[in-house]
Design a protein around this motif. Sequence first.
Motif, PDB file in Angstrom:
ATOM      1  N   GLU A 168       0.798  -1.227   0.000  1.00 41.96           N
ATOM      2  CA  GLU A 168       0.000   0.000   0.000  1.00 41.96           C
ATOM      3  C   GLU A 168       0.832   1.279   0.000  1.00 41.96           C
ATOM      4  OE1 GLU A 168      -3.123   1.790   3.084  1.00 41.96           O
ATOM      5  OE2 GLU A 168      -3.886   0.006   2.044  1.00 41.96           O
ATOM      6  N   SER A 259      -6.269   2.523   3.412  1.00 45.55           N
ATOM      7  CA  SER A 259      -7.334   1.596   3.811  1.00 45.55           C
ATOM      8  C   SER A 259      -7.644   1.653   5.299  1.00 45.55           C
ATOM      9  CB  SER A 259      -6.966   0.169   3.410  1.00 45.55           C
ATOM     10  OG  SER A 259      -5.755  -0.239   4.026  1.00 45.55           O
ATOM     11  N   ASN A 274      -9.674  -3.586   2.174  1.00 45.16           N
ATOM     12  CA  ASN A 274      -8.303  -3.051   2.113  1.00 45.16           C
ATOM     13  C   ASN A 274      -8.065  -2.191   0.867  1.00 45.16           C
ATOM     14  OD1 ASN A 274      -7.353  -4.484   4.539  1.00 45.16           O
ATOM     15  ND2 ASN A 274      -7.623  -6.312   3.288  1.00 45.16           N
ATOM     16  N   SER A 275      -9.044  -1.333   0.567  1.00 47.45           N
ATOM     17  CA  SER A 275      -8.925  -0.464  -0.605  1.00 47.45           C
ATOM     18  C   SER A 275      -8.455   0.933  -0.221  1.00 47.45           C
ATOM     19  CB  SER A 275     -10.274  -0.336  -1.314  1.00 47.45           C
ATOM     20  OG  SER A 275     -10.633  -1.534  -1.947  1.00 47.45           O
TER      21      SER A 275
END
Length: 287
Positions: A168, A259, A274-275
Motif C-alpha cells: 500500500e 485503507s 483493504n482499498s
Amino acid sequence: MRKQLIGLLSAVVLLSACNQNKVEVIDGVKIQFHSHDDKAKKLKDGDIITFGLVIKNSTDSVLQDTYKEGKPGKGMIQAPNNAPGSFKGTFENGLRLLALGDSATILVPIDSLTKNIQAPLPPFLKPGSDLKYTVKVLKVQSRAEFEKEMEKEAAVNKQAAAGKLAQEPKVIADYVAKSGKTFQKSASGLYYSILSPGAGASAKMGETWIVNYRGSFLDGKEFDKGSAAEMPLGQMIPGFNEALTLLKKGGKGVFVIPSALGYGDQERGPIPANSVLVFEVELLNKK
C-alpha cells in the motif's frame, strides 16, 4: 418413413419446449423448471448451496443478477416452517424442490411477500404480480464441507490482504508522484492536496456540511459520486471526516485515504476490502 421420423422428432422438441415453459404448483411453490435431472444429487435440510440468480419483476426488469455481480448466492436449505417468510411460496421453500445442476424460475407472489409490510410498494413492484427468481444450483455441500471451504478461503484471503497492505505505501506513493499535484501527509496518514482552501471557518466535527464529491480507486475507476450531499462530520469513515476539516466554505481538495482510514478489511458494496480511496471534494455550505 423418413417424414414420420422427422415429424416425431419435431413433436418431441415441441413437447420439450412446452414442458420448459410449464408453470407448476408443487408444495405451494409456483415453479417453472428449465432443466432437471432426476439422477442428480437432491437437496436436503442443512445443505449449503451455491447458486446463480437473476431476479425480475413482472415486466422483466432485472432487479438483481449475480452473474453480472460476479458473486453467486449462497444459502442453507431449511425446513418449510423454519424458512424465511410465513407462506409456502417463498423463494427459500422453492429451493427445496431442486437438485444439483437444476435450473428453474420460482415465482413469488408480491401480495404474499409484502402482506406484513406496512409501507407502499415501490413503483417497480405491482400488486397481483410475481417476482421471478431464476436460479441455477451450482454446488451442494454439507455444513462441514462448507465450513472447511470457508476456512481455506479465509486463509487465502488473509494472505492476499497481508500482501496488499504491504504494497500500500508504494502504490500510494506512485499515485501521488504521477498525479501532477502537490500532496501533504497528515499525522494520521491522510494524503491531501488542497486546490482551493475556501474562506471562513474550517469544517468541524459534529457539524453537517453540503458537499460535492467523487470517490474513485487509485486506477481512476469511480465507485461513488454525490452532488449537494449532506455529510455529518464524525459519522463517516475517518479519512473523509478528516478531509472535510481541512477545507473551508468553497474549498476544494483531493484526498488519498489509506485503507486503515477507510473501510479497513471490510468490503462495502463496490469497495473491496483493504482499498485505498481517492476523493475529490468541494465544500459548499454548512447546514
